[in-house]
Design an enzyme around this catalytic site. Sequence first.
Site, mmCIF file in Angstrom:
data_model
loop_
_atom_site.group_PDB
_atom_site.id
_atom_site.type_symbol
_atom_site.label_atom_id
_atom_site.label_comp_id
_atom_site.label_asym_id
_atom_site.label_seq_id
_atom_site.Cartn_x
_atom_site.Cartn_y
_atom_site.Cartn_z
ATOM 1 N N HIS A 174 57.968 123.744 -32.845
ATOM 2 C CA HIS A 174 56.734 124.081 -33.570
ATOM 3 C C HIS A 174 56.161 125.404 -33.048
ATOM 4 O O HIS A 174 55.722 126.251 -33.817
ATOM 5 C CB HIS A 174 55.661 122.999 -33.376
ATOM 6 C CG HIS A 174 55.995 121.662 -33.953
ATOM 7 N ND1 HIS A 174 55.890 120.499 -33.229
ATOM 8 C CD2 HIS A 174 56.412 121.295 -35.186
ATOM 9 C CE1 HIS A 174 56.206 119.468 -33.997
ATOM 10 N NE2 HIS A 174 56.538 119.926 -35.187
ATOM 11 N N ARG A 203 65.074 123.399 -39.875
ATOM 12 C CA ARG A 203 65.944 123.391 -38.691
ATOM 13 C C ARG A 203 67.405 123.330 -39.089
ATOM 14 O O ARG A 203 68.250 124.000 -38.511
ATOM 15 C CB ARG A 203 65.622 122.160 -37.819
ATOM 16 C CG ARG A 203 64.278 122.239 -37.137
ATOM 17 C CD ARG A 203 63.873 120.903 -36.594
ATOM 18 N NE ARG A 203 63.710 119.947 -37.693
ATOM 19 C CZ ARG A 203 63.165 118.754 -37.573
ATOM 20 N NH1 ARG A 203 62.758 118.331 -36.392
ATOM 21 N NH2 ARG A 203 63.031 117.946 -38.616
ATOM 22 N N SER A 244 59.693 115.803 -32.901
ATOM 23 C CA SER A 244 58.734 115.004 -32.123
ATOM 24 C C SER A 244 59.273 113.585 -31.948
ATOM 25 O O SER A 244 59.122 112.975 -30.885
ATOM 26 C CB SER A 244 57.387 114.957 -32.834
ATOM 27 O OG SER A 244 56.868 116.249 -32.981
ATOM 28 N N LYS A 287 50.248 106.250 -40.791
ATOM 29 C CA LYS A 287 51.180 106.374 -39.665
ATOM 30 C C LYS A 287 50.534 105.867 -38.384
ATOM 31 O O LYS A 287 49.328 105.918 -38.218
ATOM 32 C CB LYS A 287 51.563 107.847 -39.477
ATOM 33 C CG LYS A 287 52.736 108.275 -40.328
ATOM 34 C CD LYS A 287 53.291 109.593 -39.804
ATOM 35 C CE LYS A 287 54.376 110.160 -40.679
ATOM 36 N NZ LYS A 287 54.797 111.496 -40.233
HETATM 37 O O1 PNS Z 1 55.224 117.016 -39.860
HETATM 38 P P1 PNS Z 1 55.398 116.318 -41.163
HETATM 39 O O2 PNS Z 1 55.079 114.846 -41.019
HETATM 40 O O3 PNS Z 1 56.752 116.556 -41.779
HETATM 41 O O4 PNS Z 1 54.314 116.960 -42.182
HETATM 42 C C1 PNS Z 1 54.207 116.503 -43.506
HETATM 43 C C2 PNS Z 1 52.966 117.101 -44.216
HETATM 44 C C3 PNS Z 1 51.713 116.850 -43.420
HETATM 45 C C4 PNS Z 1 53.177 118.596 -44.375
HETATM 46 C C5 PNS Z 1 52.881 116.445 -45.613
HETATM 47 O O5 PNS Z 1 52.974 115.056 -45.477
HETATM 48 C C6 PNS Z 1 51.595 116.777 -46.370
HETATM 49 O O6 PNS Z 1 51.346 117.906 -46.711
HETATM 50 N N1 PNS Z 1 50.782 115.743 -46.658
HETATM 51 C C7 PNS Z 1 49.518 115.905 -47.338
HETATM 52 C C8 PNS Z 1 49.522 115.105 -48.663
HETATM 53 C C9 PNS Z 1 50.012 115.944 -49.815
HETATM 54 O O7 PNS Z 1 49.535 117.028 -50.074
HETATM 55 N N2 PNS Z 1 51.029 115.401 -50.553
HETATM 56 C C10 PNS Z 1 51.569 116.028 -51.744
HETATM 57 C C11 PNS Z 1 52.557 117.151 -51.489
HETATM 58 S S1 PNS Z 1 53.997 116.647 -50.669
#
Ligand code: PNS
Length: 167
Positions: A23, A96, A134, A47
């Site tokens: 990150h 990645r 993570s 979560k």
């Molecule tokens: O680190 P992660 O868990 O892969 O991050 C995921 C994240 C936070 C980027 C994604 O879950 C997110 O943007 N959630 C917010 C809800 C949202 O906007 N959903 C619709 C588009 S996918």
Amino acid sequence: MAARPNPVIALYPGSFDPITNGHLDLIDRGAKLCDHLIVAILRNEEKQPLFSVEERMEMLREVVRAYPNVEVDSFNGLLVDYAKQKNATTILRGIRAISDYEYELQMALMNRRLCPSVETVFLMASEAYSFISSRLIKQVIALGGNISGLVPPSVEVRLRDRVLNGV
Ligand code: PNS
């Protein structure tokens, strides 16, 4: 970077439970590409995180202190709504390996459908960190493996305290 008439505000969203050197590598690359970078933690009630949002924000703030144009925040709800609220025009995400691509493509296309003016930009993680997540870090430390060099030292201390000593 010279100031542009319209400063480019980018979001780097994620769970960051906890932040890894992968990150951090992305933050380092991303901070050079925009005027202001907001590292935004999703407040996801579904979560079961290892660290609370406040703890994750604290860890992030510690490690991005050296970057004057990086801010740490958290958000609820749709990412594109948060982007609008922050006047952000760009979403940064790291890739990645090819296995990340499908999930990232789905999210990027959904976000584009919801808000066409916000562009998702993918940055390649450094190959040195391309295997870090993570989830794996938490698994390895819980099983007694060595994670030094994979997370910032301050995060390693917190991980040891939480996972091994239950603090
Ligand atoms: O680190 P992660 O868990 O892969 O991050 C995921 C994240 C936070 C980027 C994604 O879950 C997110 O943007 N959630 C917010 C809800 C949202 O906007 N959903 C619709 C588009 S996918």
